[in-house]
Design an enzyme around this catalytic site. Structure first.
Site, PDB file in Angstrom:
ATOM      1  N   ASP A  41      51.440  44.379  52.535  1.00 42.92           N
ATOM      2  CA  ASP A  41      52.484  45.374  52.334  1.00 42.92           C
ATOM      3  C   ASP A  41      51.948  46.714  52.834  1.00 42.92           C
ATOM      4  O   ASP A  41      50.898  46.774  53.480  1.00 42.92           O
ATOM      5  CB  ASP A  41      52.934  45.422  50.868  1.00 42.92           C
ATOM      6  CG  ASP A  41      51.848  45.925  49.924  1.00 42.92           C
ATOM      7  OD1 ASP A  41      50.716  46.209  50.384  1.00 42.92           O
ATOM      8  OD2 ASP A  41      52.125  46.025  48.715  1.00 42.92           O
ATOM      9  N   HIS A  42      52.651  47.797  52.538  1.00 43.91           N
ATOM     10  CA  HIS A  42      52.248  49.110  53.031  1.00 43.91           C
ATOM     11  C   HIS A  42      50.855  49.508  52.549  1.00 43.91           C
ATOM     12  O   HIS A  42      50.095  50.140  53.278  1.00 43.91           O
ATOM     13  CB  HIS A  42      53.276  50.171  52.629  1.00 43.91           C
ATOM     14  CG  HIS A  42      53.572  50.202  51.165  1.00 43.91           C
ATOM     15  ND1 HIS A  42      54.366  49.250  50.552  1.00 43.91           N
ATOM     16  CD2 HIS A  42      53.168  51.052  50.182  1.00 43.91           C
ATOM     17  CE1 HIS A  42      54.452  49.520  49.254  1.00 43.91           C
ATOM     18  NE2 HIS A  42      53.730  50.594  49.006  1.00 43.91           N
ATOM     19  N   CYS A  65      47.501  43.531  49.373  1.00 45.74           N
ATOM     20  CA  CYS A  65      48.350  44.577  48.807  1.00 45.74           C
ATOM     21  C   CYS A  65      47.419  45.554  48.095  1.00 45.74           C
ATOM     22  O   CYS A  65      46.232  45.619  48.415  1.00 45.74           O
ATOM     23  CB  CYS A  65      49.416  43.992  47.896  1.00 45.74           C
ATOM     24  SG  CYS A  65      48.817  43.087  46.451  1.00 45.74           S
ATOM     25  N   THR A  79      46.286  45.568  44.911  1.00 45.63           N
ATOM     26  CA  THR A  79      45.293  44.877  44.078  1.00 45.63           C
ATOM     27  C   THR A  79      45.087  43.423  44.470  1.00 45.63           C
ATOM     28  O   THR A  79      44.099  42.815  44.072  1.00 45.63           O
ATOM     29  CB  THR A  79      45.718  44.894  42.597  1.00 45.63           C
ATOM     30  OG1 THR A  79      46.947  44.157  42.455  1.00 45.63           O
ATOM     31  CG2 THR A  79      45.906  46.318  42.098  1.00 45.63           C
ATOM     32  N   GLY A  80      46.022  42.834  45.197  1.00 46.83           N
ATOM     33  CA  GLY A  80      46.011  41.407  45.502  1.00 46.83           C
ATOM     34  C   GLY A  80      46.808  40.593  44.496  1.00 46.83           C
ATOM     35  O   GLY A  80      47.192  39.448  44.781  1.00 46.83           O
ATOM     36  N   GLY A  96      49.974  41.024  42.988  1.00 42.38           N
ATOM     37  CA  GLY A  96      51.378  40.742  43.287  1.00 42.38           C
ATOM     38  C   GLY A  96      51.535  39.740  44.417  1.00 42.38           C
ATOM     39  O   GLY A  96      52.369  38.825  44.350  1.00 42.38           O
ATOM     40  N   HIS A 129      35.647  25.246  44.085  1.00 42.66           N
ATOM     41  CA  HIS A 129      36.196  24.497  42.958  1.00 42.66           C
ATOM     42  C   HIS A 129      37.709  24.361  42.992  1.00 42.66           C
ATOM     43  O   HIS A 129      38.250  23.395  42.446  1.00 42.66           O
ATOM     44  CB  HIS A 129      35.796  25.168  41.643  1.00 42.66           C
ATOM     45  CG  HIS A 129      34.353  24.991  41.299  1.00 42.66           C
ATOM     46  ND1 HIS A 129      33.812  25.474  40.120  1.00 42.66           N
ATOM     47  CD2 HIS A 129      33.336  24.386  41.969  1.00 42.66           C
ATOM     48  CE1 HIS A 129      32.519  25.167  40.091  1.00 42.66           C
ATOM     49  NE2 HIS A 129      32.206  24.519  41.207  1.00 42.66           N
ATOM     50  N   ASN A 130      38.406  25.335  43.588  1.00 41.28           N
ATOM     51  CA  ASN A 130      39.871  25.349  43.519  1.00 41.28           C
ATOM     52  C   ASN A 130      40.561  25.065  44.842  1.00 41.28           C
ATOM     53  O   ASN A 130      41.783  24.992  44.882  1.00 41.28           O
ATOM     54  CB  ASN A 130      40.362  26.696  42.974  1.00 41.28           C
ATOM     55  CG  ASN A 130      39.677  27.089  41.682  1.00 41.28           C
ATOM     56  OD1 ASN A 130      38.973  28.089  41.634  1.00 41.28           O
ATOM     57  ND2 ASN A 130      39.856  26.298  40.638  1.00 41.28           N
ATOM     58  N   ARG A 165      43.174  48.739  47.499  1.00 42.16           N
ATOM     59  CA  ARG A 165      42.820  49.900  46.690  1.00 42.16           C
ATOM     60  C   ARG A 165      41.750  49.556  45.663  1.00 42.16           C
ATOM     61  O   ARG A 165      41.443  50.354  44.786  1.00 42.16           O
ATOM     62  CB  ARG A 165      44.080  50.461  46.011  1.00 42.16           C
ATOM     63  CG  ARG A 165      45.070  51.025  47.037  1.00 42.16           C
ATOM     64  CD  ARG A 165      46.334  51.564  46.408  1.00 42.16           C
ATOM     65  NE  ARG A 165      47.267  52.022  47.443  1.00 42.16           N
ATOM     66  CZ  ARG A 165      48.519  52.375  47.199  1.00 42.16           C
ATOM     67  NH1 ARG A 165      48.992  52.341  45.959  1.00 42.16           N
ATOM     68  NH2 ARG A 165      49.312  52.776  48.189  1.00 42.16           N
ATOM     69  N   ARG A 213      34.902  16.044  40.959  1.00 46.24           N
ATOM     70  CA  ARG A 213      35.652  16.222  39.714  1.00 46.24           C
ATOM     71  C   ARG A 213      36.786  17.223  39.855  1.00 46.24           C
ATOM     72  O   ARG A 213      37.757  17.195  39.091  1.00 46.24           O
ATOM     73  CB  ARG A 213      34.704  16.663  38.595  1.00 46.24           C
ATOM     74  CG  ARG A 213      34.132  18.057  38.762  1.00 46.24           C
ATOM     75  CD  ARG A 213      33.017  18.335  37.746  1.00 46.24           C
ATOM     76  NE  ARG A 213      32.549  19.707  37.788  1.00 46.24           N
ATOM     77  CZ  ARG A 213      31.681  20.192  38.659  1.00 46.24           C
ATOM     78  NH1 ARG A 213      31.199  19.400  39.611  1.00 46.24           N
ATOM     79  NH2 ARG A 213      31.289  21.453  38.603  1.00 46.24           N
ATOM     80  N   HIS A 214      36.689  18.107  40.839  1.00 49.26           N
ATOM     81  CA  HIS A 214      37.720  19.138  41.011  1.00 49.26           C
ATOM     82  C   HIS A 214      39.006  18.574  41.600  1.00 49.26           C
ATOM     83  O   HIS A 214      40.076  19.158  41.416  1.00 49.26           O
ATOM     84  CB  HIS A 214      37.175  20.261  41.889  1.00 49.26           C
ATOM     85  CG  HIS A 214      35.906  20.853  41.371  1.00 49.26           C
ATOM     86  ND1 HIS A 214      35.842  21.540  40.175  1.00 49.26           N
ATOM     87  CD2 HIS A 214      34.641  20.819  41.858  1.00 49.26           C
ATOM     88  CE1 HIS A 214      34.592  21.918  39.961  1.00 49.26           C
ATOM     89  NE2 HIS A 214      33.842  21.486  40.963  1.00 49.26           N
ATOM     90  N   ARG A 242      41.525  17.801  38.937  1.00 46.01           N
ATOM     91  CA  ARG A 242      42.126  19.002  38.358  1.00 46.01           C
ATOM     92  C   ARG A 242      43.198  19.584  39.277  1.00 46.01           C
ATOM     93  O   ARG A 242      44.243  20.057  38.808  1.00 46.01           O
ATOM     94  CB  ARG A 242      41.028  20.025  38.079  1.00 46.01           C
ATOM     95  CG  ARG A 242      40.065  19.519  37.006  1.00 46.01           C
ATOM     96  CD  ARG A 242      38.741  20.230  36.993  1.00 46.01           C
ATOM     97  NE  ARG A 242      37.826  19.589  36.048  1.00 46.01           N
ATOM     98  CZ  ARG A 242      36.533  19.862  35.960  1.00 46.01           C
ATOM     99  NH1 ARG A 242      35.995  20.772  36.754  1.00 46.01           N
ATOM    100  NH2 ARG A 242      35.775  19.239  35.081  1.00 46.01           N
TER     101      ARG A 242
END
Length: 200
Positions: free
Chosen positions: A56-57, A113, A115-116, A118, A146-147, A157, A180-181, A184
């Site tokens: 975004d901006h 963005c 903070t990341g 949103g 793991h994910n 920012r 194992r991941h 999940r």
């Protein structure tokens, strides 16, 4: 001048963050970094990828650096905007990148963005997307390890260009550990498909 939040310092010019790449072999190997003792022996992803990038901006300036960095490393980039610092709505760009990832049109997605947060929230509404906010190297590494995160969200920012490059390098090069991941991740997919509820 509007307040733009704290900027975390990046690594010194020419410095290479500890344990970022070149991991030693062996699952028991460890190194010490600013994040503490972390396991190494992590498999690196080899080769180049097709990556969709959006912002975004608030993330426009950092997005330009991200694109330049990825191109330097041979990755193919799809720039999904925005293309100026004029105020805009982050869900629009999160959707563009997330849709590309979900359809398999790109290997990874990167969103920026303020903070990341949103961007990640919006991207995770798209089935098949696993977006992770990573404003530090440790989180970037484990979001992949793991994910199996397929979208990275960063806060322009919150971090500076130096740290952003270190996060990118870690996230792009870390391979999913599996094992194992995998079970999940399949449970998350079941929730996404509506096959499980809160009582399951």
């Amino acid at each position: 001048m509007p307040f733009r939040g704290p900027i975390a310092p990046g690594p010194a010019l020419g410095a290479r963050p500890t344990a970022l790449i070149g991991f030693p072999t062996g699952r028991d190997a460890t190194v010490t970094s600013r994040e503490g003792v972390i396991p190494t022996g992590i498999r690196k992803v080899e080769g180049t990828m097709r990556v969709a990038v959006g912002c975004d901006h608030a993330g426009y300036t950092l997005k330009k650096m991200v694109i330049d960095y990825l191109k330097e490393r041979g990755h193919e980039i799809l720039d999904e905007g925005t293309f100026s610092e004029e105020s805009c709505d982050y869900p629009d760009y999160a959707l563009r990148v997330a849709t590309r990832v979900a359809r398999g049109e790109v290997d990874r997605g990167i969103l920026i963005c303020a903070t990341g947060i949103g961007m990640a929230m919006a991207a995770n509404k798209v089935p098949g997307v696993r977006a992770a906010v990573a404003n530090d190297i440790y989180t970037a590494r484990y979001s992949r390890l793991h994910n199996d995160a397929n979208v990275l969200a960063m806060g322009a920012r919150v971090i500076g260009p130096g740290l952003a490059r270190a996060i990118l390098e870690t996230w792009m090069e870390t391979e999913f550990e599996g094992g194992r991941h995998e079970k999940r991740l399949e449970k998350m997919a079941c929730i996404e498909r509506g096959e499980r509820d809160g009582g399951a």
